[in-house]
Design a protein around this motif. Structure first.
Motif, PDB file in Angstrom:
ATOM      1  N   ASP A 138      -4.061   7.207  -5.341  1.00 26.42           N
ATOM      2  CA  ASP A 138      -3.670   8.100  -6.427  1.00 26.42           C
ATOM      3  C   ASP A 138      -4.896   8.821  -6.958  1.00 26.42           C
ATOM      4  O   ASP A 138      -5.992   8.247  -7.050  1.00 26.42           O
ATOM      5  N   SER A 181       6.206   8.909  -2.833  1.00 27.48           N
ATOM      6  CA  SER A 181       4.775   9.051  -2.571  1.00 27.48           C
ATOM      7  C   SER A 181       4.148   7.764  -2.061  1.00 27.48           C
ATOM      8  O   SER A 181       3.194   7.805  -1.279  1.00 27.48           O
ATOM      9  N   GLU A 182       4.670   6.630  -2.471  1.00 30.13           N
ATOM     10  CA  GLU A 182       4.137   5.362  -1.971  1.00 30.13           C
ATOM     11  C   GLU A 182       4.366   5.227  -0.473  1.00 30.13           C
ATOM     12  O   GLU A 182       3.496   4.753   0.266  1.00 30.13           O
ATOM     13  N   TYR A 206       4.650   7.707   1.606  1.00 29.64           N
ATOM     14  CA  TYR A 206       3.755   8.654   2.261  1.00 29.64           C
ATOM     15  C   TYR A 206       2.327   8.134   2.304  1.00 29.64           C
ATOM     16  O   TYR A 206       1.638   8.261   3.327  1.00 29.64           O
ATOM     17  N   LYS A 207       1.856   7.550   1.218  1.00 29.53           N
ATOM     18  CA  LYS A 207       0.497   7.015   1.194  1.00 29.53           C
ATOM     19  C   LYS A 207       0.308   5.953   2.272  1.00 29.53           C
ATOM     20  O   LYS A 207      -0.735   5.902   2.943  1.00 29.53           O
ATOM     21  N   SER A 258      -0.873  11.973 -10.688  1.00 32.80           N
ATOM     22  CA  SER A 258      -0.012  13.059 -10.235  1.00 32.80           C
ATOM     23  C   SER A 258      -0.312  13.515  -8.820  1.00 32.80           C
ATOM     24  O   SER A 258       0.499  14.218  -8.209  1.00 32.80           O
ATOM     25  N   MET A 312       7.549   9.168  -7.475  1.00 37.00           N
ATOM     26  CA  MET A 312       6.483   8.188  -7.311  1.00 37.00           C
ATOM     27  C   MET A 312       6.781   7.230  -6.159  1.00 37.00           C
ATOM     28  O   MET A 312       5.884   6.873  -5.385  1.00 37.00           O
ATOM     29  N   ILE A 355      -2.496  12.795  -4.794  1.00 39.18           N
ATOM     30  CA  ILE A 355      -2.897  11.823  -3.777  1.00 39.18           C
ATOM     31  C   ILE A 355      -4.134  12.350  -3.083  1.00 39.18           C
ATOM     32  O   ILE A 355      -4.163  13.500  -2.616  1.00 39.18           O
ATOM     33  N   TYR A 408       7.285  15.679  -2.711  1.00 36.78           N
ATOM     34  CA  TYR A 408       8.712  15.384  -2.904  1.00 36.78           C
ATOM     35  C   TYR A 408       9.565  16.636  -2.739  1.00 36.78           C
ATOM     36  O   TYR A 408      10.633  16.591  -2.101  1.00 36.78           O
ATOM     37  N   SER A 413      -0.392  17.328  -4.447  1.00 41.70           N
ATOM     38  CA  SER A 413       0.407  16.911  -5.593  1.00 41.70           C
ATOM     39  C   SER A 413       1.632  16.131  -5.128  1.00 41.70           C
ATOM     40  O   SER A 413       2.306  16.527  -4.172  1.00 41.70           O
ATOM     41  N   LYS A 414       1.922  15.039  -5.818  1.00 48.81           N
ATOM     42  CA  LYS A 414       3.108  14.245  -5.477  1.00 48.81           C
ATOM     43  C   LYS A 414       4.389  15.055  -5.655  1.00 48.81           C
ATOM     44  O   LYS A 414       5.356  14.872  -4.906  1.00 48.81           O
TER      45      LYS A 414
END
Length: 464
Positions: free
Chosen positions: A249, A22-23, A25-26, A255, A19, A257, A451, A446-447
């Motif tokens: 999200d 992913s932040e 990346y967002k 789960s 998680m 993005i 990853y 998908s996150k």
């Protein structure tokens, strides 16, 4: 085979890492909506990690030694990052190559016009899109205008909460009887993808403008007052029209993005993150971010340009002396992952896929031995010896991975930069993240796959 759900293996601590990654990346995806923006972000992140501009190294006459970190920039749209390895460059590099351009609308060089009381920007779409997907969306303008004196004006309009947004109008359903009879390719024509930007006429318009182009005159006034832009400056401008809004999200379980430009910035970011974590390596590591993949990798900033070859020649000169044959050997001995996305299996459109050879969201990074279309036309077909090496690396690192093709045989197809780099006789395979809604204004990943791609790329850059 090799389609294990990655979510099942994560501990609470690992889930937190997924998680958190992913932040980052967002944030990258939300800010880097153009290739120029991605290049700027990449350089900022690289310099924070101690990378130096190769141009400065060359000007200073410095040599490069193992552990040194350098970058090269090409026309503000390509970036190549290098971590110098222990082994001679002649023995090859480990390259992660991704593209940072995405399908969009571009303003034409003479874009501004008025029609029926509206001011509009004339556009030309870039890359493969379903044109009807781009109507009635909030859109933003990202671009640069270069004036005759060489000064540049960079601007973004439509991303801040207080900014106006723009859009392409669509025909109301009440009057769309004829339109609805058309095929998907013709529902919205390319020449009708023009962006509405205003409707207030300029009160102080000249006499000849009062009846015909007062709205356009008002837009020109706004551009002049706020950005110092004259109409003639559009001749030397590069302005892209992209969906307005941040990556978010997706799903109640958070789960996935949803964002603009996963293809291929999801692989660009994970490749970048992997090389930024490298401190030392046996073989020289490289992250190669290119432009123009969506239109054939052509031109000075596409993968078909000599930018990478020339840069490796400069590295060779710094490390081992000028030698064309050594550059050729370095390229031949290189191993590369063409970090590009693949089509995720969509439960609503199962008929276009062969499930046993399809990529599932949440099951890890995807290897495409070949892409292409109509009998593998235009593809790079990776060698099984190379694939076996990669299997061992990822299995040892416990990285989730899967293999796939881009849909059923004769259903369609696509290409990447793999075949271009394969022309150097290096080992290359496509390896990336599965995507839903590919080439739509809003795509989904998908996150877990994001990853696992990062972990795969980091493992690849290790010693093998």
């Amino acid at each position: 085979m090799y389609k294990e759900n990655a979510w099942k293996k994560y501990t609470d601590e690992e889930m937190k890492k997924v998680m958190e990654f992913s932040e980052g990346y967002k944030a990258f995806l939300s800010e880097g909506k153009t290739e120029r923006a991605c290049a700027r972000l990449t350089l900022r992140m690289a310099e924070e990690k101690g990378f130096r501009d190769l141009e400065e190294v060359l000007k200073a006459g410095d040599s490069l030694k193992p552990g040194d970190k350098v970058y090269a920039v090409n026309m503000n749209k390509n970036v190549a990052l290098f971590v110098i390895g222990e082994k001679p460059l002649e023995e090859g590099l480990r390259i992660l190559g991704a593209h940072i351009d995405s399908p969009r609308l571009d303003l034409k060089q003479n874009p501004l016009y008025e029609s029926e009381g509206f001011a509009l920007f004339d556009t030309h779409y870039y890359g493969g899109i379903k044109k009807y997907q781009w109507v009635t969306l909030p859109l933003a303008l990202h671009g640069v205008i270069v004036k005759k004196d060489g000064t540049s004006v960079d601007f973004v309009i439509g991303e801040k909460e207080e900014d106006p947004v723009f859009g392409v109008s669509d025909l109301l359903i009440h009057l769309a009887a004829d339109q609805m009879k058309k095929t998907g390719a013709k529902i919205v024509e390319g020449e009708n993808l023009d962006v509405t930007i205003g409707s207030i006429p300029l009160k102080e318009a000249a006499e000849d403008e009062k009846e015909r182009e007062a709205v356009k005159a008002n837009i020109l006034r706004i551009l002049k007052e706020n950005y110092g832009i004259e109409e003639e400056d559009f001749l030397s401008a590069e302005i892209e029209v992209v969906p307005s809004g941040k990556a978010r999200d997706y799903g109640l379980d958070r789960s996935m993005i949803m964002g603009y430009g996963h293809d291929d910035r999801v692989c660009a970011y994970t490749s970048l993150a992997a090389i930024l974590d490298v401190e030392s390596c046996q073989y020289t590591n490289c992250c190669f971010l290119v432009d123009k993949e969506e239109i054939g990798s052509v031109g000075a900033t596409g993968a078909q340009s000599l930018f990478m070859e020339n840069t490796i020649a400069e590295l060779m000169a710094c490390m081992e002396g000028e030698s064309l044959i050594k550059v050729r050997r370095a390229l031949k001995n290189t191993k590369m992952l063409s970090s590009d996305v693949s089509a995720g299996l969509d439960p609503l459109y199962l008929s276009v896929s062969d499930k046993k050879n399809a990529a599932f969201l949440g099951h890890g990074i995807v290897f495409n031995k070949y892409t292409g279309a109509r009998g593998k036309s235009g593809c790079n077909d990776a060698n099984p010896e190379y694939i076996a090496q990669l299997r061992k690396i990822l299995d040892d690192a416990k990285v989730n991975y899967q293999t796939a093709e881009l849909g059923k045989v004769d259903q369609g197809g696509g290409g990447t930069i793999a075949y271009i780099m394969g022309n150097y006789n290096m080992n290359v395979i496509d390896a990336g993240v599965p995507v839903l809604n590919m080439h739509a204004p809003w795509e989904v990943v998908s996150k877990a796959d994001v990853y696992e791609a990062y972990r795969a790329y980091k493992s690849f850059l290790g010693d093998f």
